[in-house]
Scaffold this motif. Structure first.
Motif, PDB file in Angstrom:
ATOM      1  N   HIS A 121     -23.886 -74.514  38.683  1.00 39.48           N
ATOM      2  CA  HIS A 121     -22.923 -73.969  37.722  1.00 39.48           C
ATOM      3  C   HIS A 121     -21.956 -73.045  38.482  1.00 39.48           C
ATOM      4  O   HIS A 121     -22.362 -72.320  39.405  1.00 39.48           O
ATOM      5  CB  HIS A 121     -23.669 -73.175  36.643  1.00 39.48           C
ATOM      6  CG  HIS A 121     -22.813 -72.752  35.505  1.00 39.48           C
ATOM      7  ND1 HIS A 121     -21.979 -71.662  35.570  1.00 39.48           N
ATOM      8  CD2 HIS A 121     -22.661 -73.283  34.250  1.00 39.48           C
ATOM      9  CE1 HIS A 121     -21.352 -71.517  34.424  1.00 39.48           C
ATOM     10  NE2 HIS A 121     -21.741 -72.491  33.593  1.00 39.48           N
ATOM     11  N   PRO A 122     -20.681 -73.039  38.140  1.00 38.18           N
ATOM     12  CA  PRO A 122     -19.709 -72.170  38.831  1.00 38.18           C
ATOM     13  C   PRO A 122     -20.135 -70.712  38.872  1.00 38.18           C
ATOM     14  O   PRO A 122     -19.908 -70.023  39.882  1.00 38.18           O
ATOM     15  CB  PRO A 122     -18.430 -72.358  38.016  1.00 38.18           C
ATOM     16  CG  PRO A 122     -18.567 -73.725  37.414  1.00 38.18           C
ATOM     17  CD  PRO A 122     -20.019 -73.900  37.131  1.00 38.18           C
ATOM     18  N   ASP A 123     -20.779 -70.214  37.794  1.00 40.79           N
ATOM     19  CA  ASP A 123     -21.250 -68.827  37.793  1.00 40.79           C
ATOM     20  C   ASP A 123     -22.263 -68.602  38.905  1.00 40.79           C
ATOM     21  O   ASP A 123     -22.281 -67.542  39.568  1.00 40.79           O
ATOM     22  CB  ASP A 123     -21.913 -68.476  36.458  1.00 40.79           C
ATOM     23  CG  ASP A 123     -20.892 -68.188  35.374  1.00 40.79           C
ATOM     24  OD1 ASP A 123     -19.681 -68.197  35.688  1.00 40.79           O
ATOM     25  OD2 ASP A 123     -21.313 -67.962  34.225  1.00 40.79           O
ATOM     26  N   ASN A 124     -23.131 -69.583  39.110  1.00 37.93           N
ATOM     27  CA  ASN A 124     -24.183 -69.447  40.119  1.00 37.93           C
ATOM     28  C   ASN A 124     -23.613 -69.513  41.534  1.00 37.93           C
ATOM     29  O   ASN A 124     -24.117 -68.851  42.447  1.00 37.93           O
ATOM     30  CB  ASN A 124     -25.248 -70.520  39.916  1.00 37.93           C
ATOM     31  CG  ASN A 124     -25.959 -70.371  38.579  1.00 37.93           C
ATOM     32  OD1 ASN A 124     -26.001 -69.272  38.015  1.00 37.93           O
ATOM     33  ND2 ASN A 124     -26.521 -71.458  38.068  1.00 37.93           N
ATOM     34  N   SER A 134     -27.917 -75.723  36.697  1.00 40.47           N
ATOM     35  CA  SER A 134     -26.719 -76.233  36.046  1.00 40.47           C
ATOM     36  C   SER A 134     -26.247 -75.299  34.933  1.00 40.47           C
ATOM     37  O   SER A 134     -25.133 -75.432  34.429  1.00 40.47           O
ATOM     38  CB  SER A 134     -26.970 -77.635  35.491  1.00 40.47           C
ATOM     39  OG  SER A 134     -28.055 -77.624  34.583  1.00 40.47           O
ATOM     40  N   ALA A 135     -27.116 -74.360  34.565  1.00 42.25           N
ATOM     41  CA  ALA A 135     -26.737 -73.322  33.598  1.00 42.25           C
ATOM     42  C   ALA A 135     -26.611 -71.986  34.316  1.00 42.25           C
ATOM     43  O   ALA A 135     -27.293 -71.735  35.317  1.00 42.25           O
ATOM     44  CB  ALA A 135     -27.783 -73.223  32.492  1.00 42.25           C
ATOM     45  N   SER A 136     -25.752 -71.117  33.828  1.00 43.78           N
ATOM     46  CA  SER A 136     -25.542 -69.814  34.444  1.00 43.78           C
ATOM     47  C   SER A 136     -26.824 -68.989  34.380  1.00 43.78           C
ATOM     48  O   SER A 136     -27.499 -68.950  33.349  1.00 43.78           O
ATOM     49  CB  SER A 136     -24.422 -69.071  33.731  1.00 43.78           C
ATOM     50  OG  SER A 136     -24.340 -67.739  34.175  1.00 43.78           O
ATOM     51  N   GLU A 146     -25.181 -79.923  41.174  1.00 45.34           N
ATOM     52  CA  GLU A 146     -25.510 -79.456  39.822  1.00 45.34           C
ATOM     53  C   GLU A 146     -25.209 -77.974  39.621  1.00 45.34           C
ATOM     54  O   GLU A 146     -25.380 -77.447  38.524  1.00 45.34           O
ATOM     55  CB  GLU A 146     -27.002 -79.718  39.539  1.00 45.34           C
ATOM     56  CG  GLU A 146     -27.399 -81.191  39.612  1.00 45.34           C
ATOM     57  CD  GLU A 146     -28.897 -81.400  39.467  1.00 45.34           C
ATOM     58  OE1 GLU A 146     -29.577 -80.459  38.986  1.00 45.34           O
ATOM     59  OE2 GLU A 146     -29.385 -82.475  39.833  1.00 45.34           O
ATOM     60  N   SER A 159     -29.422 -68.210  31.308  1.00 47.42           N
ATOM     61  CA  SER A 159     -30.629 -69.052  31.328  1.00 47.42           C
ATOM     62  C   SER A 159     -31.915 -68.259  31.507  1.00 47.42           C
ATOM     63  O   SER A 159     -32.999 -68.798  31.323  1.00 47.42           O
ATOM     64  CB  SER A 159     -30.528 -70.083  32.448  1.00 47.42           C
ATOM     65  OG  SER A 159     -30.628 -69.448  33.714  1.00 47.42           O
TER      66      SER A 159
END
Length: 869
Positions: A403-406, A432-434, A401, A438
């Motif tokens: 997020h690529p940013d994370n 799943s959200a940056s 889950e 978030s």
């Protein structure tokens, strides 16, 4: 029944090559030898009643219940004890399964062999199995459950934690050797110069400064803030005034935690009142005088694991909790949850038992509950404010889950802190959200993070994160071990070992080797004594400076403990002749061959066994080997050599005064024996055999022919290079030879050499070794009389259970078999015997001292040689 001995086997051994963890118990059944199980009243019924789970033991019947069938039909108590020892270990949580029982040459005495996982438990199981069997026989009361509980406690106290064990499991899957260096989690992977070491999830490459930074939570926050990582606002305080000041700045709700603690100790979250904050300050200061105060962020607790600068797993952590059923109290629900077999003390299981502490009581009180409260059905009651697994938390895998940013953020954080294995703690609504959008924050960075939540999440996909650790420690271009050459046999082991070491030294390798006279690293004696067992071999394998290990491997160590390694690259058997028979339940050459075969059966499939084609027992061993085989012989026309030449195999032989290697494609003349000092100009046939074996080992290891040739020409039989092996001292009027020969085969080799030596008189100084058979000692006396003109018998060492008089009488008996009036005298003291012989020597005499204490003999002779010069 009497337990005569218990041995812990730790490597490939006489009983099994693959199963390297075995207990061998020598058990004397006493009068029970006359009473198999079918002659003991109700024994079969009792054992089935006491240990019903043994129904799964198939035994030789090959079906469930097979063992019970054997008991009913009648089997001996050693066999029963083997099965009991296996079963009680299984009941204590350790799968074992392998066992065998064999009678020794002593009637009623058996070797009971069974597998173990923990050495201490294995020894306990051996003794407990005998106690249980005796109770079954006498129908006495006995608590098997108490033994099982004790073994389980020992196992849980001794075994590695889940994180370390996962790395070991991955190493074993890749056939990487590993060693536990202490009673905790300090581990070595690999051998010699290619080894790496780690402790839990701290590796030898972990940056010290990075660990210091990670342990300093406030400093970590400063670094992360400067690197634009989202963190919770806050500050550092030591007292209530500073606490109030920070609260005024950031506002409620807040989190208070110790400055330098881990596993969630001393942490209080979601504080909204000053009174609660002051109590939380006191609680945190039980662990650290300095305390971190930061803004409480709503969300879930997540852990992201980064190994070698790459994200490998992420987990959502849930604080320790119970779920109400509308009937049971919180305390009762905790007790039930703690009985979950997946929960244990500390890190012994994938989950930790929930401990009720003051923090738990306070947390319940804040919700108007106590331990006796009965929550509603399906109501979740949180017992800790932090989600650490070490405080009883659970986990859900969320790796997929992320997020690529994370992912990029986590990998950037690791580079900022500079940790090779790092756990990043995040509070967020989800991953799943940056985090940048978030509102999530990074709250901690952890060195030595635990792997449990990723290896065995409560929910979701288990991640083999240990694989990434092993990939990091052993990248594709890095070897996991070093070449191991093991040399065994009856005679010639030490000289062959030393010559191979010399060959590799000429090849510019740093060699570690073990011999019957000491441990050497690059020809430097590190430890004196007989070092041919597994303890000494491990000292070489653990040394980080070693390029190659050459290990003389004697029968005693194999029988006592097994090999020090699971596999080797080259295994050599020089020969198999009568020696040490009658010891350690080895009474025949067939049994001795089985002991020696352990070395070559442990050779890697792509490795080489080097065998003596003239030795019938070695040739029998060759039929069951799965590795490549090369043979050597003194005779090019030897039928086995000729067969293997036709088959295109690699062989070495002595022909036309030269050492020759022949492969499928070429015939290579290595050197003329006149240029190989060790062969005594070709007069010492047994030395030529040693050279053949060593040359094959060097050639098959890739050493070039010119280096092999140079090494052979520069290896001299001398007290320095081959102490006690054909050491000749040239006095003005006579010569003295010192050799370690101490068995009939060794004496015959010396006799063969002396047949080519011209001398006025050949004088022998001989002795016997007490733990050899009568016929062996007597045979030494007989061979001595056949090769010497005069004999001096001395005997002061290695009595080993006999009297000096007994040994001398056996030697004299052998001498008299050749000639009743053969001239000899007895001088028990070795030094006196040598000095007397030197005084007695005449021009042209050749003195041979066959000594079991070569260093003493060499020192005495060298002293008189210096005086003679």
């Amino acid at each position: 029944m009497k337990i005569e001995n218990i041995s812990i086997l730790r490597g490939p051994n006489y009983w099994s090559i693959e199963r390297d963890k075995l207990i061998q118990m020598r058990l004397n059944l006493g009068h029970l030898e006359r009473f198999p199980t079918n002659k003991i009243n109700d024994f079969a019924d009792r054992i089935q009643s006491w240990l019903p789970s043994m129904h799964s033991h198939r035994c030789s019947e090959g079906v469930a219940g097979g063992f019970f069938t054997r008991v009913k039909e009648g089997t001996w108590m050693g066999h029963v004890i083997e099965h009991i020892a296996l079963e009680i270990q299984t009941l204590a949580g350790m799968d074992t399964g392998f066992g065998r029982t064999r009678e020794t040459n002593t009637s009623g005495t058996y070797n009971v062999v069974f597998a173990y996982q923990d050495e201490q438990v294995g020894v306990y199981a051996a003794k407990a199995a005998v106690r249980i069997a005796e109770a079954l026989i006498s129908n006495s009361s006995y608590s098997i459950s108490a033994d099982v509980e004790t073994m389980a406690k020992i196992w849980n106290a001794n075994k590695l934690g889940p994180s370390t064990q996962s790395i070991i499991n991955e190493a074993e899957n890749r056939k990487i050797p590993w060693t536990r260096l202490n009673n905790h989690s300090y581990i070595q992977l690999g051998y010699g110069k290619n080894q790496v070491r780690l402790e839990a999830t701290i590796t030898e490459n972990t940056n010290y400064m990075a660990v210091e930074i990670a342990c300093n939570k406030f400093r970590t926050k400063q670094l992360l803030k400067d690197a634009f990582v989202p963190i919770a606002d806050g500050g550092l305080c030591k007292n209530q005034e500073e606490l109030k000041s920070i609260i005024e700045e950031i506002g409620y709700p807040i989190v208070i935690k110790p400055y330098n603690c881990n596993h969630g100790r001393g942490v209080t979250t979601n504080i909204n009142l000053l009174e609660t904050a002051e109590k939380a300050l006191q609680y945190a200061q039980e662990f650290s005088q300095k305390v971190i105060v930061e803004k409480f962020v709503e969300g879930h607790d997540f852990r992201v694991l980064v190994i070698n600068k790459k994200v490998v797993a992420a987990a959502k952590r849930i604080p320790a909790h119970v779920i109400g059923d509308g009937k049971l109290s919180i305390n009762e629900l905790i007790l039930i949850e703690n009985n979950n077999p997946n929960r244990g003390e500390g890190h012994e299981q994938v989950l930790t038992k929930i401990k009720v502490d003051q923090h738990t009581i306070s947390l319940l009180k804040s919700k108007n509950y106590d331990l006796q409260s009965i929550p509603k059905k399906d109501e979740i009651i949180y017992l800790k404010s932090t989600a650490n697994l070490s405080t009883g938390g659970t986990s859900i895998d969320v790796t997929d889950e992320l997020h690529p940013d994370n992912i990029l953020l986590a990998e950037r954080i690791v580079k900022v802190i500079n940790l090779d294995i790092c756990g990043i703690d995040i509070i967020a609504s989800n991953l799943s959200a940056s985090l940048y959008s978030s509102g999530g924050v990074v709250i901690e960075v952890n060195a030595a993070p635990g792997f449990r939540m990723h290896l065995s999440p409560t929910k979701g996909i288990a991640r083999n994160v240990a694989s990434s650790v092993v990939d990091m420690l052993f990248p594709p271009q890095k070897s996991t071990t070093i070449p191991i050459i093991a040399v065994t046999g009856t005679n010639g082991k030490t000289t062959t070992t030393r010559l191979i070491a010399h060959l590799f030294k000429q090849h510019k390798k740093n060699v570690g080797y073990t011999t019957s006279d000491g441990i050497y690293i690059q020809n430097k004696l590190m430890e004196k004594g007989d070092t041919t067992g597994p303890i000494s071999a491990r000292k070489i394998l653990y040394d980080p400076t070693i390029d190659i290990a050459v290990l003389e491997t004697a029968r005693g160590g194999i029988l006592r403990e097994g090999l020090a390694f699971r596999t080797c690259d080259i295994g050599i058997i020089t020969n198999i002749t009568e020696d040490h028979l009658g010891l350690k339940d080895i009474h025949s050459l067939e049994q001795l061959a089985r002991v020696k075969s352990v070395v070559v059966e442990s050779v890697k499939k792509e490795g080489w066994a080097i065998l003596n084609a003239e030795d019938q027992y070695s040739m029998k061993i060759s039929k069951k080997l799965e590795c490549q085989i090369a043979y050597f012989s003194l005779d090019e026309k030897n039928i086995e050599i000729q067969n293997n030449i036709r088959n295109g195999s690699t062989v070495a032989f002595y022909t036309e005064d030269a050492i020759v290697i022949q492969t499928k494609t070429e015939r290579i003349c290595i050197a003329d024996v006149s240029n190989i000092p060790l062969t005594m100009n070709g007069k010492a046939a047994f030395m030529i055999q040693n050279v053949l074996a060593a040359v094959l080992a060097a050639y098959l290891s890739g050493i070039d022919i010119s280096t092999i040739r140079t090494a052979l020409e520069t290896f001299f039989p001398s007290p320095k290079l081959t102490p006690g092996r054909m050491n000749i001292f040239q006095f003005k009027e006579f010569k003295i030879l010192i050799d370690f020969a101490h068995n009939p085969a060794g004496y015959i080799a010396i006799k063969d050499y002396l047949s080519n030596v011209k001398a006025n008189k050949k004088i022998g100084i001989i002795s016997g070794v007490g733990d050899r058979r009568d016929e062996d000692i007597q045979s030494c006396g007989r061979i001595a009389a056949e090769m010497f003109d005069y004999i001096i018998i001395r005997q002061e060492r290695h009595l080993r259970g006999r009297t000096e008089k007994e040994i001398i009488q056996l030697l004299v008996k052998g001498i008299n078999e050749v000639q009743q009036d053969f001239p000899y005298e007895i001088i028990p003291n070795e030094i006196e015997a040598i000095e007397h012989t030197i005084k007695k020597a005449e021009k042209g005499d050749f003195i041979v001292a066959l000594s079991d204490a070569v260093s003493n003999a060499i020192d005495v002779v060298q002293f008189h040689l210096d005086k003679d010069s």
